[in-house]
Design an enzyme around this catalytic site. Structure first.
Site, mmCIF file in Angstrom:
data_model
loop_
_atom_site.group_PDB
_atom_site.id
_atom_site.type_symbol
_atom_site.label_atom_id
_atom_site.label_comp_id
_atom_site.label_asym_id
_atom_site.label_seq_id
_atom_site.Cartn_x
_atom_site.Cartn_y
_atom_site.Cartn_z
ATOM 1 C CD GLU A 18 -3.175 0.521 0.336
ATOM 2 O OE1 GLU A 18 -2.768 1.683 0.139
ATOM 3 O OE2 GLU A 18 -4.268 0.107 -0.076
ATOM 4 C CG ASP A 204 -7.315 -0.060 -1.932
ATOM 5 O OD1 ASP A 204 -6.899 0.853 -1.214
ATOM 6 O OD2 ASP A 204 -7.155 -1.249 -1.637
#
Ligand SMILES: O=C(O)[C@H](O)[C@@H](O)[C@H](O)[C@H](O)CO
Ligand SMILES: [Zn+2]
Length: 299
Positions: A18, A204
Site C-alpha cells: 500500500e 482503493d
C-alpha cells in the site's frame, strides 16, 4: 501511440502492499506492507529493498520536509528516522476504538498529513462498519478530525489547482470530491464524482496526473482506471496480472511511470498459483501521461 508495458519490481511480494510514494532524491519507491508491519524502500537504480519492521500495521508513509519520513502506524502518526531505523510516536487517534487502525494517508499541497481510519478486517473488506474517521495532522502538531462514519478510509488526492479534495471510502463504491480550502485545510460540499462499475470492484488507493485525471486502483478488480473527475467518465482501463491491486502513484524519470501496489492476503491457493505475482509492486510504462511529485509534511 506508445506501448504500455507492465513489470513487477522489488523482488519480494507484500502481504498487502500500500501507499506507494516516489522519492526523487533517492530514486526510490517507498511503500508499506500493512499486515507485514513494514515500511519498504525500493531503490530503482540498485533494485535493492530496505525495510523497517514495526510493532503495528504500517499503513501509509510520507516524506518529511525537514528530512526523513512520517508514517501512520496502528492508530498513531509517527516520525520515521530511516538511518537509525527509529519510529517515534507523534500523536494517536481513535483511542476509544481499540480495534481500529489507520489506512491510506497522503500529504496535502500545504504540508498537512491526511489519513483515515477503519476497523481491523477479519478478511478483506470484512469488518465492523462505520468505525473509521478522516483526520489530518497539521504542521503545528495538532490533529483535526473531519468526519466519522467511514467504513474503509482509502485513496485521497487534491486537484492541480488545490481547490478540490478527492476521497474514497471503499465500501461506498464511489470516488467522492469536496471543495478544498488550501489556507485552512477545510473541506465542504461532498459529492460523488464516479460510481464503480461491477467488474471494477472496490475502489482503493488513487493519485492524480498532470492533466487532472484520477488513477484509481481497483481492489479485486486487477486494474487501475483513469477517470475524468469533471465528466465522471472512465477514460482508460489498464489491467494488471493480479486481482488485488491496492494503490498507485507516479514516479521515475519525470514521473512518467505509474507504480501499482498489490496484495496476496485473502487469495485462495488456487488463485495464488494462477497469479504468482500477487503482492508485488508493478511499474507501468508507456502510458503517455505523467504525475506530480508528492508533497512533504511540513511539521
Ligand atoms: O489496502 C487497504 O486499503 C486496506 O487496508 C485493505 O485491507 C484493502 O484495501 C481492503 O481489504 C479492500 O477493501
Ligand atoms: Zn488502500
Amino acid at each position: 501511440m506508445s506501448t504500455i508495458k507492465i513489470e513487477a519490481v522489488a523482488p519480494e511480494a507484500s502481504r498487502c502492499g500500500e501507499s506507494p510514494l516516489w522519492e526523487e532524491k533517492s530514486n526510490s519507491l517507498l511503500f508499506v506492507d500493512i499486515p507485514g508491519k513494514k515500511i519498504c524502500r525500493w531503490n530503482s537504480l540498485t533494485n535493492q529493498v530496505q525495510e523497517i519492521v514495526i510493532d503495528s500495521p504500517a499503513t501509509s508513509v510520507a516524506i518529511r520536509q525537514c528530512g526523513g519520513y512520517v508514517a501512520t502506524v496502528g492508530t498513531r502518526f509517527c516520525v520515521v528516522n530511516w538511518e537509525n531505523q527509529l519510529v517515534s510516536d507523534l500523536v494517536s487517534v481513535d483511542q476509544d476504538k481499540k480495534n481500529n487502525r489507520f489506512n491510506d494517508g497522503k500529504v496535502d499541497p500545504a504540508g498537512r498529513y491526511f489519513a483515515g481510519t477503519m476497523a481491523e478486517e477479519t478478511a478483506p473488506a470484512v469488518l465492523e462498519r462505520h468505525q473509521g474517521s478522516l483526520y489530518a495532522l497539521f504542521p503545528n502538531g495538532t490533529v483535526k478530525k473531519y468526519f466519522d462514519n467511514v467504513d474503509i478510509s482509502n485513496g485521497l488526492d487534491w486537484s492541480l489547482d488545490h481547490k478540490i479534495f478527492y476521497y474514497i471510502d471503499s465500501l461506498s463504491y464511489s470516488v467522492d470530491a469536496f471543495d478544498y480550502d488550501l489556507q485552512t485545510g477545510l473541506i465542504v460540499n461532498r459529492r460523488s464524482i464516479y460510481k464503480m462499475e461491477k467488474e471494477e470492484q472496490i475502489p482503493d488507493g488513487m493519485c492524480i496526473d498532470t492533466e487532472g485525471k484520477l488513477w484509481v486502483a481497483c481492489y479485486n478488480g486487477g486494474r487501475v482506471i483513469r477517470i475524468d473527475p469533471e465528466t465522471g467518465k472512465r477514460l482508460q482501463t489498464v489491467k494488471l496480472p493480479t486481482d488485488k491491486t491496492t494503490s498507485c502513484c507516479f514516479g521515475g524519470k519525470d514521473y512518467s511511470e505509474l507504480y501499482v501496489t498489490s496484495a496476496r492476503d485473502g487469495m485462495d491457493p488456487d488463485k495464488l498459483s494462477r497469479q504468482p505475482e500477487a503482492g508485488k509492486t508493478f511499474k507501468i510504462t508507456g502510458l503517455g501521461v505523467k504525475g506530480i511529485a508528492p508533497f512533504a509534511f511540513a511539521g
